[in-house]
Design an enzyme around this catalytic site. Structure first.
Site, mmCIF file in Angstrom:
data_model
loop_
_atom_site.group_PDB
_atom_site.id
_atom_site.type_symbol
_atom_site.label_atom_id
_atom_site.label_comp_id
_atom_site.label_asym_id
_atom_site.label_seq_id
_atom_site.Cartn_x
_atom_site.Cartn_y
_atom_site.Cartn_z
ATOM 1 N N CYS A 2 0.832 -1.193 0.000
ATOM 2 C CA CYS A 2 0.000 0.000 0.000
ATOM 3 C C CYS A 2 0.874 1.254 0.000
ATOM 4 O O CYS A 2 1.907 1.302 0.658
ATOM 5 C CB CYS A 2 -0.949 0.105 1.184
ATOM 6 N N ARG A 28 4.300 -0.384 -4.584
ATOM 7 C CA ARG A 28 3.965 -0.802 -3.231
ATOM 8 C C ARG A 28 2.688 -1.638 -3.172
ATOM 9 O O ARG A 28 2.343 -2.193 -2.126
ATOM 10 C CB ARG A 28 3.781 0.419 -2.332
ATOM 11 N N TRP A 74 -2.337 -2.925 -1.686
ATOM 12 C CA TRP A 74 -1.935 -4.340 -1.695
ATOM 13 C C TRP A 74 -2.799 -4.998 -0.635
ATOM 14 O O TRP A 74 -2.670 -4.718 0.553
ATOM 15 C CB TRP A 74 -0.448 -4.451 -1.341
ATOM 16 N N ASN A 100 -2.110 2.793 5.205
ATOM 17 C CA ASN A 100 -1.179 1.702 4.915
ATOM 18 C C ASN A 100 -0.831 1.056 6.243
ATOM 19 O O ASN A 100 -0.411 1.749 7.172
ATOM 20 C CB ASN A 100 0.082 2.269 4.250
ATOM 21 N N GLY A 101 -1.018 -0.263 6.329
ATOM 22 C CA GLY A 101 -0.685 -0.961 7.574
ATOM 23 C C GLY A 101 -1.803 -1.913 7.947
ATOM 24 O O GLY A 101 -2.646 -2.257 7.105
ATOM 25 N N GLU A 474 19.221 -16.857 -4.787
ATOM 26 C CA GLU A 474 18.705 -15.599 -5.346
ATOM 27 C C GLU A 474 18.287 -15.806 -6.806
ATOM 28 O O GLU A 474 17.262 -15.279 -7.252
ATOM 29 C CB GLU A 474 19.771 -14.503 -5.210
ATOM 30 N N LYS A 478 14.457 -15.034 -8.049
ATOM 31 C CA LYS A 478 14.157 -14.086 -9.140
ATOM 32 C C LYS A 478 13.331 -14.788 -10.208
ATOM 33 O O LYS A 478 12.350 -14.257 -10.720
ATOM 34 C CB LYS A 478 15.485 -13.599 -9.723
ATOM 35 N N GLU A 481 9.710 -15.283 -8.952
ATOM 36 C CA GLU A 481 8.968 -14.031 -8.791
ATOM 37 C C GLU A 481 8.462 -13.458 -10.096
ATOM 38 O O GLU A 481 7.332 -13.018 -10.189
ATOM 39 C CB GLU A 481 9.894 -12.957 -8.205
ATOM 40 N N HIS A 497 21.008 -35.244 -2.055
ATOM 41 C CA HIS A 497 20.303 -35.712 -0.851
ATOM 42 C C HIS A 497 18.793 -35.616 -0.997
ATOM 43 O O HIS A 497 18.089 -35.567 0.010
ATOM 44 C CB HIS A 497 20.785 -34.913 0.369
ATOM 45 N N LYS A 596 6.525 -4.256 -3.090
ATOM 46 C CA LYS A 596 7.937 -3.939 -2.873
ATOM 47 C C LYS A 596 8.299 -3.922 -1.395
ATOM 48 O O LYS A 596 9.364 -4.362 -1.008
ATOM 49 C CB LYS A 596 8.211 -2.560 -3.485
HETATM 50 C C1 F6R Z 1 12.673 -10.204 -3.914
HETATM 51 C C2 F6R Z 1 12.401 -9.137 -2.986
HETATM 52 C C3 F6R Z 1 11.942 -9.490 -1.621
HETATM 53 C C4 F6R Z 1 12.613 -8.569 -0.596
HETATM 54 C C5 F6R Z 1 12.056 -8.842 0.805
HETATM 55 C C6 F6R Z 1 12.757 -7.982 1.839
HETATM 56 O O1 F6R Z 1 13.030 -9.724 -5.163
HETATM 57 O O2 F6R Z 1 12.512 -7.995 -3.314
HETATM 58 O O3 F6R Z 1 12.216 -10.828 -1.324
HETATM 59 O O4 F6R Z 1 13.988 -8.780 -0.629
HETATM 60 O O5 F6R Z 1 10.684 -8.568 0.820
HETATM 61 O O6 F6R Z 1 12.639 -6.631 1.530
HETATM 62 P P1 F6R Z 1 13.575 -5.556 2.199
HETATM 63 O O7 F6R Z 1 14.948 -5.743 1.672
HETATM 64 O O8 F6R Z 1 12.983 -4.243 1.819
HETATM 65 O O9 F6R Z 1 13.526 -5.811 3.666
#
Ligand code: F6R
Length: 601
Positions: A2, A28, A74, A100-101, A474, A478, A481, A497, A596
């Site tokens: 949000c 967001r 969101w 937001n929250g 990672e 990616k 996602e 394993h 985000k």
């Molecule tokens: C993946 C991604 C998320 C963030 C996670 C933590 O691409 O962006 O997995 O890494 O939500 O976010 P921050 O770094 O803002 O605490």
């Protein structure tokens, strides 16, 4: 998770400013969006879907006012429908609120309000707020006092903003959710003031900002701005200046923010290192963190930042410091003994609820804390004893890319700056070379061809050892996602394993093999295991080992120090995921169901 915005002083431009700001906050959340403008009446327009859908809805509406608030959602309470979109109104339609929250006591407040005769139109927790304001107004309070009274009833996390009919003041407050004011008062007679969950929302209009702290309440009106504490006493706030340009939040000709941000990695690393490393003297200066001298480190982080934390923990262990990385969401459920360890929260946004609550738990137990973050003024930076900024610049794509690279660089600086690790000059040299090494990959990568070959695969596996293990994790995250395809990352040695049962001729395995030491040899052994099961192999390599012999495709990275090799290998994997997602036509910058900044636990 949000985004909220508010603006006063822009007269006829209010609506455009709000919608523009929402488009900057869309990262967001993008389930629904809406605005409310207050003139004689409060006018609301809101719509499920993206900002574009709101824009369309606004075309058939005449809506105006000198002050306004907006929201991009969101979903947490209730599905993404028009009714659940913010702003929410009270029964009279005179009070509009965005939030937001999560309001934890919303059910009891709602029951109380319904019993008192209020009618609710949505499933959201937020809707209790305008009804609480309505009650306080009915009790004879003025607008500001009524909003304050409503906010004092809330438990949980919130950044809220309220607009009231016939009033050109916007009221706003925060607790555990980000909120920043934008101050544009330098041209007399043209003063304008903004509020938002994040600076990009108003950065096109001003670079002067005021970060609100938990418990603070602000008013914005054509006459100016005020900030007060929970008791209503004035708070003297600093006005800071942000040091990045508005263009940094545009796509600059790239098809997606993510691709732009992948290409911004050389610059991000340069910014991270600037003024902090001296290659000749082999020294690192990370400000007042130099005397931290940790005897033990516990990292807490989520998602991509957790992968960076895994990498950071290895760097410290290699430097002789006991260090572990924990998923922040698990840390508080079974907290490890902390002793005199430093607890380090790695969080790009600085607002991730799981990471904040792990750090709070650590602080409760007496730990010293350090924030490794991209966001100046963020909650984590304010709450921790120390902050180390990664300086990546704004990242708009929901999937983290350049911030991961900058986190790895910053964690190198942290290790070099606080331990007696040997070989500092070599690491510093490799860090210095990172921007040009990354550029070489970006200029010459065959990731698009590899993506094209495997775009129809059922699943993707990623393996790596040591510092390349977090890179494998990672790479898989990616891929999941942004392509919505199944992908898993494993420590290379773990494959046999269990996960090896999943490996078939339809599941490409990306093996990260850099250097030619024992680790590389062992990973090549694992590569042979998957090759024997007919799985296609894509080797990410610097060419020092003979892994190419067993690979169907090679993604090359320049030869460098092992600590820098992880950053380089990751760039190739980012590009593969990006191109697979692009070919599949996915919503790369705003993947489904994600946001985000995740400000709920
Ligand atoms: C993946 C991604 C998320 C963030 C996670 C933590 O691409 O962006 O997995 O890494 O939500 O976010 P921050 O770094 O803002 O605490």
């Amino acid at each position: 998770m949000c985004g909220i915005i508010g603006c006063v002083g822009r007269e006829d431009e209010t609506l455009d400013v709000l919608v523009h700001g929402l488009s900057k906050l869309e990262y967001r959340g993008y389930d629904s969006a809406g605005v409310a403008l207050s003139g004689e009446r409060v006018d609301v327009c809101k719509k499920s879907g993206k900002i574009e859908d709101l824009r369309e809805a606004l075309e058939s509406r005449s809506i105006g006012g000198a002050a306004g608030i907006g929201h991009t959602r969101w979903s947490t309470h209730g599905p993404p429908t028009d009714a659940n979109a913010h702003p929410h109104l009270d029964c009279s339609g005179d009070v509009a609120v965005v939030h937001n929250g999560i309001i934890e006591n919303y059910q009891s407040l709602r029951d109380e309000l319904v019993a008192a005769g209020h009618t609710f139109k949505s499933d959201t927790d937020t809707e209790v707020v305008p009804h609480l304001v309505e009650d306080a107004l009915a009790d004879g309070l003025d607008n500001e006092a009524a909003v304050r009274e409503a906010i004092s009833r809330l438990e949980g996390s919130y950044a809220v903003a309220a607009a009231v009919s016939g009033d050109d003041t916007i009221y706003t407050a925060r607790n555990d959710s980000p909120l920043v004011l934008g101050i544009d008062d330098e041209a007399e007679g043209q003063e304008a003031y903004y509020l938002a969950s994040d600076v990009p929302a108003f950065r096109d209009f001003t670079d002067r900002v005021v970060y609100l702290a938990d418990g603070e309440f602000a008013t914005l009106s054509a006459e100016g701005w005020t900030v007060t504490d929970e008791d209503g006493d004035p708070v003297d706030k600093d006005v800071d200046t942000v040091d990045w340009d508005p263009e940094e939040t545009g796509k600059s000709g790239y098809d997606h923010f993510m691709l732009k941000e992948i290409h911004e990695q050389p610059r991000a690393i340069r910014q991270c290192l600037r003024g902090r490393v001296d290659e000749m003297a082999a020294t690192v200066d990370i400000g007042d963190l130099g005397d931290l001298s940790p005897t033990g480190v516990q990292f807490v982080a989520c998602g991509t930042s957790y992968h960076a934390a895994l990498y950071g923990a290895q760097l410290l262990r290699n430097a002789g410091i006991p260090a572990q990385a924990f998923l922040a969401s698990e840390y508080a459920t079974s907290p490890p003994p902390i002793g005199d360890a430093l607890v380090v929260g790695v969080t790009q946004s600085g607002e991730t609820a799981d990471t904040l609550s792990a750090l709070r738990e650590a602080r409760k137990r007496g730990a010293r804390t350090l924030a490794v973050t991209n966001t100046v003024g963020s909650t984590v930076a304010r709450e921790c004893d120390h902050a180390l900024y990664i300086r990546a610049g704004p990242e708009i794509g929901v999937a983290a890319s350049k911030t991961f690279a900058s986190q790895l660089a910053a964690l190198n600086l942290f290790t070099l700056g606080t331990t007696r690790v040997e070989g500092k000059r070599d690491v510093i040299g490799a860090l210095r070379d990172l921007p040009s090494d990354i550029q070489a990959i970006l200029d010459d990568s065959n990731a698009e061809a590899v993506a094209d070959t495997y775009v129809d695969s059922d699943a993707y596996f990623f393996i790596g050892r040591g510092l390349q293990y977090p890179v494998a994790l990672e790479g898989a995250l990616k891929m999941k996602e942004i392509t919505y395809k199944h992908a898993e990352g494993f420590a290379a040695g773990e494959l046999k394993h269990g996960p090896l049962a999943l490996v078939t001729e339809d599941t490409p395995v990306f093996a990260v093999v850099t250097g030619d030491g024992e680790m590389a040899r062992k990973t090549i052994g694992n590569v042979k295991e998957v090759e024997a099961r007919d799985a296609p192999v894509v080797a990410v390599t610097d060419g020092q080992s003979d892994v190419e012999r067993y690979a169907d495709h090679v993604l090359e990275v320049p030869e460098t120090h092992p600590q820098a090799a992880a950053v380089l290998a990751n760039v190739q994997l980012q590009l593969v995921s990006y191109y697979v997602a692009d070919e599949l036509g996915r919503s790369i910058d705003k993947p489904r169901n994600l946001a985000k900044s995740v400000t709920v636990e």
